[in-house]
Design an enzyme around this catalytic site. Structure first.
Site, short mmCIF file in Angstrom:
data_model
loop_
_atom_site.label_atom_id
_atom_site.label_comp_id
_atom_site.label_asym_id
_atom_site.label_seq_id
_atom_site.Cartn_x
_atom_site.Cartn_y
_atom_site.Cartn_z
N PHE A 1 0.97 -0.95 -0.22
CA PHE A 1 -0.14 -0.16 0.00
C PHE A 1 0.87 1.19 0.27
O PHE A 1 2.12 1.67 0.73
CB PHE A 1 -0.61 -0.18 1.14
CG PHE A 1 -1.87 0.91 0.92
CD1 PHE A 1 -3.58 0.66 0.66
CD2 PHE A 1 -2.22 2.16 1.79
CE1 PHE A 1 -4.15 0.99 0.67
CE2 PHE A 1 -2.90 3.11 1.57
CZ PHE A 1 -4.24 2.39 1.37
N TYR B 1 -11.33 0.86 10.19
CA TYR B 1 -12.32 1.46 8.94
C TYR B 1 -12.69 0.34 8.35
O TYR B 1 -14.17 0.35 7.66
CB TYR B 1 -12.76 2.73 8.79
CG TYR B 1 -10.99 2.60 7.92
CD1 TYR B 1 -10.66 2.54 7.02
CD2 TYR B 1 -9.53 3.62 8.54
CE1 TYR B 1 -9.35 2.93 6.25
CE2 TYR B 1 -9.00 3.84 7.97
CZ TYR B 1 -8.71 3.36 6.97
OH TYR B 1 -6.85 3.37 6.61
N LYS B 2 -12.08 -0.03 8.04
CA LYS B 2 -12.08 -1.52 7.19
C LYS B 2 -12.28 -3.26 7.63
O LYS B 2 -14.30 -3.00 8.21
CB LYS B 2 -10.59 -2.04 6.35
CG LYS B 2 -9.91 -1.31 5.88
CD LYS B 2 -8.61 -1.30 5.24
CE LYS B 2 -8.16 -0.27 4.53
NZ LYS B 2 -6.52 -0.14 4.22
N ARG C 1 -11.48 -5.32 -6.44
CA ARG C 1 -11.55 -6.20 -5.41
C ARG C 1 -12.66 -6.58 -5.18
O ARG C 1 -13.70 -5.98 -4.99
CB ARG C 1 -9.79 -5.83 -4.39
CG ARG C 1 -8.98 -5.07 -4.88
CD ARG C 1 -8.40 -4.42 -3.92
NE ARG C 1 -9.20 -3.46 -3.09
CZ ARG C 1 -8.47 -2.49 -1.73
NH1 ARG C 1 -7.07 -3.52 -1.50
NH2 ARG C 1 -9.26 -1.67 -1.98
C1 LIG Z 1 -5.78 1.19 4.24
C2 LIG Z 1 -4.51 1.01 4.77
C3 LIG Z 1 -3.69 2.23 5.00
C4 LIG Z 1 -4.40 3.54 5.01
O1 LIG Z 1 -3.52 4.03 5.76
P1 LIG Z 1 -4.13 5.47 6.45
O2 LIG Z 1 -2.86 5.78 7.36
O3 LIG Z 1 -5.49 4.62 7.51
O4 LIG Z 1 -4.99 6.31 5.92
C5 LIG Z 1 -2.59 2.29 4.47
N1 LIG Z 1 -1.84 1.20 4.76
C6 LIG Z 1 -1.77 -0.16 4.29
C7 LIG Z 1 -1.49 -1.74 4.19
C8 LIG Z 1 -3.59 -0.30 3.47
O5 LIG Z 1 -4.94 -1.02 3.68
#
Ligand SMILES: *Cc1c(COP(=O)(O)O)cnc(C)c1O
Length: 420
Positions: free
Chosen positions: A133, A243-244, A395
Site C-alpha cells: 500500500f 475502518y476496513k 477487489r
Molecule cells: C488502508 C491502508 C492504509 C491506510 O492508511 P491510513 O493511515 O489509515 O490512511 C495504509 N496501509 C495499508 C496496508 C492499508 O491497507
C-alpha cells in the site's frame, strides 16, 4: 443440488449460525431503495446499527456534564480507550497489555518505527513486500531519509517472480537471509491489499529474527479478517486501521501491538506524550514521563472518544459472534465465491488471490484480461459495490458479519453477464 443453484446458496444461508448479524448493520441501498451488493468491507466496513446509540451516549454525557464526563460512569472518557484492550487483543491474538487503540494507521507506523527502526551504518535496510500500500511505502522511505539514508538503497521491495502474481514464502525467507546483517527491519502486510495474499507471519517473523532484524506487520487488511496470533508469532510490533473489516467508520481509530518483550523497557526510544504516562499519576502533571506498563505507553494524546464510541459498538459484534465462528464462515463464504467465479471460463479474467484458503482472507482480486475499468463500471451499474485498483484489479470481499451466500451467488451471476 448444484453449487450453481440459487437454492444451494439459500440453503447455506439457512445453515449459517451467524446469519442474524446482517440485521445489525445498515446496508446501503440503490435509488429504488433496495439493498446493494456490498462487497467492499475491505475498504470501508458497513455501519453497525449500534453505533448511533454508542455515539449518542457520549454526546449526551458531554451535553449533560461537560468536563465531568471524563470521570462519569459508565465508560469515563479518562480511561475510555482501555475498553478496547481485551476485545482488540482477541481480534489480533495478543495479550491485552500488548495492545492499544490510538491515532490512525500511518501515524502509528511512524511512531512504531521511531522505536523499532534504529538503523546503524551497517544495518539500515527495510524489507517490504513489492506492491505494498503506497502509504506504507512512503512511510518507510521517509523513515530512511530521516535517518540520513537513500530510500533507493535502504528500502528493499520484494516482488513476485516473473510471470507470477503473488510471493512465494521461500522467496521471502531467501530475501531476508540475503540481506542478512544489513537488514534492520522487515515490514510486511499481513494480507496484501492488492492481491489479497495472506502471508505466513510466524515464519516471516522467525526468518527476520534469525538474521537479527526486527519485524513489524501492517494488518490493515488482516485485522478482523483472518486468524491472527501475534503474541505467539512474536513480531516486534504491528499496526492496523479499524475502518476496513472492523467497521468503525471512516477514519476510525487505529490499533497497535507491541510485543511483551519490549514492554517496560527503558532503553527503547519513543515519541512521548502525556497519555502514555501511568494513568494513576497522570494528573499530577509532573515534569517527568512515567510510562505505563503496556503498549499504552506509546500513546501521545487524550483519546478521541466519539470515533471510539463507534469502534466500541462494532467490536461488541465481533465479541458476540466470536472470532473462530467468523473465520469459519469467512472461509466458506470466500471459498464459495472462489468456486463460482473460477467456473466462469473464456479467459475474461484471472483470480490472482491464492486459491489455497490458508493463503487468503475474505478478499478475491480479479485481474481483468480486458478493460478492468469497464468491467467495474458494469458491476456498479448492476448495484455491486466493489472497487477497482490500478493497474487492472477488481477487489471483492464478502465479509462474514453482513454478507450472505445468496449475495455471493448473485455477484457470480452479474459477473458472468458482465464479462460476456
Ligand atoms: C488502508 C491502508 C492504509 C491506510 O492508511 P491510513 O493511515 O489509515 O490512511 C495504509 N496501509 C495499508 C496496508 C492499508 O491497507
Amino acid at each position: 443440488m448444484k453449487l450453481t443453484d440459487l437454492d444451494y446458496a439459500r440453503q447455506l444461508d439457512r445453515e449459517d449460525p451467524l446469519r442474524d448479524f446482517r440485521q445489525r448493520f445498515h446496508i446501503p441501498t440503490n435509488a429504488a431503495g433496495e439493498p446493494v451488493l456490498y462487497l467492499c468491507g475491505n475498504s470501508l466496513g458497513l455501519q453497525p446499527r449500534g453505533v448511533t446509540d454508542a455515539l449518542q451516549a457520549e454526546l449526551e454525557k458531554w451535553a449533560r456534564l461537560g468536563v465531568d464526563g471524563h470521570f462519569a460512569e459508565p465508560n469515563p472518557w479518562y480511561s475510555y480507550h482501555e475498553i478496547f484492550n481485551e476485545p482488540m487483543a482477541s481480534v489480533v491474538g495478543a495479550r491485552p497489555e500488548e495492545v492499544v487503540v490510538m491515532n490512525s494507521l500511518t501515524t502509528n507506523l511512524h511512531l512504531l518505527m521511531v522505536s523499532f527502526y534504529r538503523p546503524t551504518p551497517q544495518r539500515y535496510k527495510i524489507l517490504i513486500e513489492g506492491g505494498a500500500f503506497p502509504s506504507d511505502l512512503y512511510a518507510v522511505q521517509s523513515q530512511a531519509r530521516v535517518h540520513g539514508f537513500e530510500p533507493d538503497d535502504a528500502i528493499v521491495e520484494l516482488f513476485p517472480r516473473q510471470g507470477e502474481k503473488t510471493l512465494r514464502q521461500e522467496d521471502i525467507e531467501a530475501a531476508i537471509a540475503r540481506e542478512g546483517d544489513a537488514l534492520a527491519l522487515v515490514l510486511f502486510g499481513g494480507v496484501n491489499y492488492y492481491t489479497g495474499q495472506l502471508f505466513d507471519m510466524g515464519a516471516i517473523t522467525e526468518a527476520g529474527h534469525r538474521v537479527g532484524a526486527l519485524v513489524g506487520f501492517d494488518l490493515a487488511h488482516a485485522a478482523g479478517n483472518v486468524p491472527l496470533k501475534l503474541h505467539q508469532w512474536g513480531p516486534d510490533f504491528a499496526a492496523w486501521c479499524s475502518y476496513k473489516y472492523l467497521n468503525s467508520g471512516p477514519g476510525g481509530v487505529a490499533g497497535v501491538f507491541v510485543h511483551e518483550r519490549h514492554l517496560g523497557r527503558a532503553d527503547i526510544p519513543r515519541f512521548e506524550g502525556w497519555w502514555g504516562t501511568d494513568p494513576s499519576t497522570r494528573f499530577e502533571m509532573g515534569p517527568r514521563f512515567q510510562p505505563q506498563a503496556g503498549a499504552g505507553a506509546w500513546q501521545l494524546s487524550n483519546a478521541p472518544v466519539l470515533p471510539m464510541a463507534a469502534l466500541k459498538a462494532s467490536l461488541e459484534l465481533f465479541c458476540e459472534a466470536g472470532m473462530q465462528a467468523l473465520h469459519q464462515k469467512s472461509a466458506r463464504l470466500t471459498g464459495y465465491l472462489h468456486e463460482l467465479v473460477t467456473s466462469i471460463g473464456a479467459g475474461a479474467f484471472e483470480v490472482i488471490t491464492p486459491a489455497e484458503p490458508e493463503a487468503r482472507g475474505c478478499q478475491l482480486s480479479i485481474l481483468a484480461s480486458g478493460d478492468g475499468e469497464l468491467l467495474h463500471q458494469r458491476l456498479m451499474e448492476a448495484d455491486v459495490i466493489c472497487d477497482y485498483r490500478r493497474p487492472n484489479v477488481i477487489r471483492v470481499a464478502p465479509t462474514p458479519l453482513y454478507n450472505t451466500f445468496e449475495e455471493v451467488w448473485r455477484f457470480w451471476k452479474i459477473l458472468e453477464e458482465s464479462v460476456s
